[in-house]
Design a protein around this motif. Structure first.
Motif, mmCIF file in Angstrom:
data_model
loop_
_atom_site.group_PDB
_atom_site.id
_atom_site.type_symbol
_atom_site.label_atom_id
_atom_site.label_comp_id
_atom_site.label_asym_id
_atom_site.label_seq_id
_atom_site.Cartn_x
_atom_site.Cartn_y
_atom_site.Cartn_z
ATOM 1 N N THR A 34 0.838 -1.198 0.000
ATOM 2 C CA THR A 34 0.000 0.000 0.000
ATOM 3 C C THR A 34 0.869 1.242 0.000
ATOM 4 O OG1 THR A 34 -1.721 -1.157 1.253
ATOM 5 C CG2 THR A 34 -1.843 1.237 1.191
ATOM 6 N N LYS A 62 0.819 5.288 0.382
ATOM 7 C CA LYS A 62 -0.018 6.376 0.905
ATOM 8 C C LYS A 62 0.677 7.713 0.648
ATOM 9 C CE LYS A 62 -2.086 3.526 4.557
ATOM 10 N NZ LYS A 62 -2.266 3.346 6.018
ATOM 11 N N ALA A 89 -2.403 10.449 -2.988
ATOM 12 C CA ALA A 89 -3.443 9.459 -3.261
ATOM 13 C C ALA A 89 -2.956 8.121 -2.712
ATOM 14 C CB ALA A 89 -3.699 9.355 -4.757
ATOM 15 N N THR A 90 -3.867 7.314 -2.216
ATOM 16 C CA THR A 90 -3.509 5.992 -1.689
ATOM 17 C C THR A 90 -3.878 4.930 -2.718
ATOM 18 O OG1 THR A 90 -3.845 6.692 0.595
ATOM 19 C CG2 THR A 90 -3.920 4.331 0.169
ATOM 20 N N TYR A 91 -2.936 3.999 -2.963
ATOM 21 C CA TYR A 91 -3.226 2.941 -3.934
ATOM 22 C C TYR A 91 -2.435 1.690 -3.587
ATOM 23 C CZ TYR A 91 1.101 4.895 -5.971
ATOM 24 O OH TYR A 91 2.379 5.362 -6.179
ATOM 25 N N GLU A 92 -2.856 0.587 -4.193
ATOM 26 C CA GLU A 92 -2.220 -0.703 -3.967
ATOM 27 C C GLU A 92 -1.316 -1.065 -5.134
ATOM 28 O OE1 GLU A 92 -2.607 -2.678 -1.190
ATOM 29 O OE2 GLU A 92 -3.790 -1.005 -0.380
ATOM 30 N N VAL A 111 -11.471 -0.364 -7.869
ATOM 31 C CA VAL A 111 -11.055 1.006 -7.543
ATOM 32 C C VAL A 111 -11.674 2.057 -8.463
ATOM 33 C CG1 VAL A 111 -8.876 0.298 -6.488
ATOM 34 C CG2 VAL A 111 -8.936 0.780 -8.925
ATOM 35 N N PRO A 132 -8.048 9.467 -14.252
ATOM 36 C CA PRO A 132 -7.433 8.323 -13.567
ATOM 37 C C PRO A 132 -6.579 7.474 -14.508
ATOM 38 C CG PRO A 132 -9.794 8.461 -13.100
ATOM 39 C CD PRO A 132 -9.520 9.406 -14.218
ATOM 40 N N VAL A 173 -4.050 3.623 -14.521
ATOM 41 C CA VAL A 173 -3.577 2.392 -13.882
ATOM 42 C C VAL A 173 -2.269 1.985 -14.546
ATOM 43 C CG1 VAL A 173 -4.039 -0.082 -13.604
ATOM 44 C CG2 VAL A 173 -5.860 1.585 -13.200
ATOM 45 N N GLN A 217 -0.074 10.374 -9.307
ATOM 46 C CA GLN A 217 -0.121 9.001 -8.804
ATOM 47 C C GLN A 217 -1.174 8.154 -9.526
ATOM 48 O OE1 GLN A 217 2.118 8.020 -6.736
ATOM 49 N NE2 GLN A 217 2.903 9.971 -5.956
ATOM 50 N N LYS A 262 -3.995 4.960 -9.832
ATOM 51 C CA LYS A 262 -5.044 4.440 -8.954
ATOM 52 C C LYS A 262 -4.732 3.020 -8.502
ATOM 53 C CE LYS A 262 -7.977 7.900 -9.143
ATOM 54 N NZ LYS A 262 -8.336 8.683 -7.938
ATOM 55 N N LEU A 263 -3.871 2.334 -9.275
ATOM 56 C CA LEU A 263 -3.563 0.930 -9.017
ATOM 57 C C LEU A 263 -2.341 0.546 -9.842
ATOM 58 C CD1 LEU A 263 -4.618 -1.873 -7.821
ATOM 59 C CD2 LEU A 263 -5.818 -2.144 -10.008
#
Length: 352
Positions: free
Chosen positions: A5, A7, A10-13, A31, A123, A125, A159, A161-162
């Protein structure tokens, strides 16, 4: 499957594991609600993985279009970015739609920058398909294109999103491309993990690829969370890159990024030893690790040529340039060098 994760603003995995390409739609849907998705990829990757990603996204309810550009660093420029933005506009992409960066570092940088500036931000990815992109460029939000004057001189912090790292894809990379990632993994070891360095240096680590990616991504995550916009500690991640970018540019990008960073890392270690900053044997340890992994350690360019390229680097701040000097394997420091001393530093590195 492993997960890291991040942080930041923006927070994303960052998901790491086998078979993730086939699960792209399922993962993205968690997401971002189904919408129009523009896959951005290059002329090599499109034939390998675009159909798999398109099928997965479509089955998850996304409407998919694809933008393809010629593979290679030479395409990472303002002209390709312009074509991408015009494509997005022609496809009537909106702020609630999505860009999917499918490829290596060039693709991620280009697609991410496009996402940052189209409609002032939509967004995106990251789906890295190279070892280097998986452990470094796909994480942290740096996006950019090259200008004629130098590498990554136009860009934005933006950043994703994933991030999806499918390790199956990395296992089938050509050796020269996989080696680019090895150079970056060694960099992380020199920066702060001597055990990681030793593991990579031995050259037999592919059975531990998921663990290594997780380690590198976690190290980058920790740095980026502390310094998202590259004003302090994040500059440590540029170990080997200041000379490396100059060598890469001087070769007209015929030398790949990872190979250039390998040389840059060895050169700056030699300079650090000569200046009494690094423990004796640091440069030799790096050289041995590079040789074990079929990576170069020297350049044919002269100190003057390398210095000239270095002075165009984005890490220049007025009359100084920040260099990352190893102190030993597992520890580094940032040192500001006056621009008038850069050629002497390059000469010291090459003649030590």
């Amino acid at each position: 499957m492993r997960s890291v994760t991040v942080k930041t603003s923006a927070t994303y995995e960052v998901l790491i594991g086998s078979g993730l390409l086939q699960k792209t739609g399922e993962a993205v849907k968690k997401v971002i609600s189904p919408c129009k998705a523009a896959i951005v990829t290059d002329s090599t990757v499109v034939h390998l993985y675009e159909e798999t990603v398109r099928k997965s996204l479509t089955e998850a309810g996304f409407s998919v279009c694809t933008f393809v550009f010629p593979a290679g660093e030479a395409s990472k420029n303002i002209h390709t970015l312009s074509h991408l933005l015009e494509f997005l506009a022609k496809e009537e992409m909106t702020r609630t739609d999505l860009i999917v960066a499918l490829g290596g570092g060039v693709t991620g940088d280009l697609a991410g920058f496009g996402a940052a500036v189209y409609l002032r931000g939509i967004p995106f990815v990251q789906i890295p398909t190279t070892f280097l992109a998986a452990i470094d460029s796909s994480v942290g939000g740096k996006t950019a294109v090259d200008l004629e004057a130098g590498k990554n001189l136009a860009g934005a912090f933006y950043q994703p999103k994933l991030v999806l790292c499918d390790t199956d894809v990395l296992q089938t990379l050509p050796e020269v491309v996989f080696a680019d990632g090895i150079a970056e993994a060694l960099k992380y070891g020199v920066l702060g993990d001597d055990a990681l360095f030793e593991k990579i240096a031995r050259g037999d680590f592919r059975q531990e690829l998921e663990e290594i990616i997780e380690t590198c991504v976690s190290m980058k995550r920790d740095v980026v969370e502390e310094d998202e916009f590259d004003t302090g500690k994040r500059q440590l991640l540029n170990l080997g890159h200041t000379f490396g970018h100059a060598i890469e540019q001087k070769s007209h990008f015929q030398m790949t990024h990872g190979h250039a960073v390998a040389i840059g890392m060895h050169l700056i270690a030699k300079a650090a030893e000569a200046k009494g900053i690094a423990e004796k044997g640091t440069a030799a340890a790096i050289a041995k690790a590079l040789e074990q992994n079929q990576l170069p350690k020297e350049t044919e360019f002269s100190p003057a040529e390398v210095a000239e390229g270095t002075l165009r680097d984005k890490k220049r701040r007025g009359g100084t340039i920040s260099f990352v000097f190893p102190k030993k394997i597992g520890a580094c420091e940032i040192v500001k060098i006056p621009v008038e001393e850069v050629e002497a530093l390059a000469r010291t590195a090459m003649e030590s």
